[in-house]
Design a protein around this motif. Sequence first.
Motif, short mmCIF file in Angstrom:
data_model
loop_
_atom_site.label_atom_id
_atom_site.label_comp_id
_atom_site.label_asym_id
_atom_site.label_seq_id
_atom_site.Cartn_x
_atom_site.Cartn_y
_atom_site.Cartn_z
N VAL A 120 0.98 -1.09 0.11
CA VAL A 120 0.02 -0.07 0.05
C VAL A 120 0.86 1.09 -0.12
N TYR A 121 1.90 1.28 0.91
CA TYR A 121 2.75 2.47 1.05
C TYR A 121 4.04 2.55 0.40
N GLY A 122 4.68 1.49 0.17
CA GLY A 122 5.82 1.14 -0.59
C GLY A 122 6.83 1.62 0.10
N THR A 123 6.72 2.17 1.44
CA THR A 123 7.79 2.64 2.02
C THR A 123 7.76 2.24 3.77
N ASP A 124 8.56 2.21 4.52
CA ASP A 124 8.48 2.01 5.98
C ASP A 124 8.47 3.54 6.50
N GLN A 125 8.67 4.68 5.85
CA GLN A 125 8.76 5.99 6.28
C GLN A 125 7.84 6.94 5.40
N PRO A 126 6.56 6.59 5.64
CA PRO A 126 5.55 7.45 5.00
C PRO A 126 5.34 8.77 5.72
N THR A 127 4.90 9.82 4.65
CA THR A 127 4.73 11.13 5.02
C THR A 127 3.17 11.37 5.60
N ARG A 128 2.34 10.22 5.25
CA ARG A 128 0.93 10.42 5.51
C ARG A 128 0.53 9.01 5.51
#
Lengths: 102, 432
Positions: free
Chosen positions: B63-71
């Motif tokens: 879903v987010y593609g990263t473990d450091q999302p901004t939102r």
Amino acid sequence: MLREMSKDEAERTAKFYLCSDCWGHLIVSFKSIQLEDGSRETRHYVECSTPGCPCNGFVSKRFADMQEQKSRGELLEAKTALRQVGMIERKSEAEIMADLGF
Amino acid sequence: MEKTRKLSIAFPVVGTIRKGGAKRPGKDRNGNAIEIVGQDLQDKFRVVFAPGAEDLREAWMKVYGTDQPTRIRAMVCFPSVWQAWEYYNEAYTAGRMVARADNEKFIVLRNPLTGEYIVRAGEPFRAYTPGQKITYEKNGREFSLPMKSSGRLRVFIPELGRMVMLELKTTSFYDCQNITNQLAAIQAVAAALNGGNAAGVPFYLYRKEQSITWNKPDGSASRVSKWLIQIEADPAYVETMVKRMSDFALTGARTVGQLPAGELAGTEDPDQPEDDDEAPVDAPWEEPEPEPEPAPAGDLTPRDILAAAPHDEQGRIVRPMAPEVARAALAVKAETKHGKATDKQRRLVAMLIEQAFSDLPEPKKVRHSVQLYLTGAESANDIPDSMILAILDWLKPNQAESGEYLIDETAAKELRSIWPASSREAGQMELF
């Protein structure tokens, strides 16, 4: 992560506490170290029994037991609340009966 | 890794949302190797899944593609936001909690040396003043433990597809103030749009740079910029719900405002080191405008009500009709109907009325309420034949190409405005 403790403290920790990351049991290990003056000393360590667990800290067994019980009630409450707003589908009469084993 | 006991409980917290980077090796003032707190990630979060939750981490990454999302799009899954939010002032020594207090009193207080309980579950009462420290003496030296804010918000991420939660952690006083205020706004949104049930109200978690006025102990003040956690109800959700509510009320008025970030000020040092980082005060929202009370029908007959209703130049009643006018019009129309309604016609009436409320969670319940208001009978089987025929005249069903019966658009609007009136008449609380 290995935590060095005195023998008593290590045994007490392993008896009353669990790993905070996985709630797995703690085990006490020890090793004999040669000191600068040539004498030997046994040092005790506490670590998580789950392979690969980072074991960043401890939680008491009582805390884990309480969370386990609290969680059951919370799940029920959350499911009811989410069903009310249509986030979870309601079970049909047949599904409820099937769940009950009929 | 196998599923751990922590993840095997009924409703587990499977991971943590943090504001800082991972801890890194460092040295204390004596040169001993220690782990030091990672740097603040500013506009990002860091999501860490618990051991054994690798499958959920995979679902997250899809879903987010990263473990450091901004939102992060999340929601609480309890009827009240306060069941998901925990905020205390806590002091620790060697990893053991020695004090926990709300902003008024100690909940837990232990002797830092012996671990003996002085206050347990808030008893006996001992007042806590924000900023107070826990002091004790050991080997002739005085030690002082600061009480630090500690906030934990458990959120539900529907995209993970499982009944699990993530926990957002912060140790910033300003974040805790911010989250408390903004969650109150989410609860207000739920009260206005969702019958008070905050579960399922989607919101965004993000971070925004904000200036804080720090009132220092020496009386001076300075402004500091900090990246604070923000919670904002999903605008698309609020828009949809407000529109639906407006459709019902036929007022077009918005009753819930957005949530502007307020000014932050406090005596806590915003630059104090913390495991993670900090957030706006006061999120004022517009008070919902009270809906106009319907004119009391009193002892007026249906014909009196129709006579008082607005008419156009041709002398026809202006549509869409107000709920009490629609009810009076049906009563008058029914007087002219003398035929017998078939079972099929009864079923059709029920189906058509429900059709107007198909986007609500319980359309059948709403239909019963509307039928009771219009005809005095809750069940379609108990409605008099003449009234069934009058309702069909009013709804003017047309068969679409798909074979489905669709009701007249104006009648649909009138029907939808009847529901709030029927609830009010039944003495129920407004559902929206």
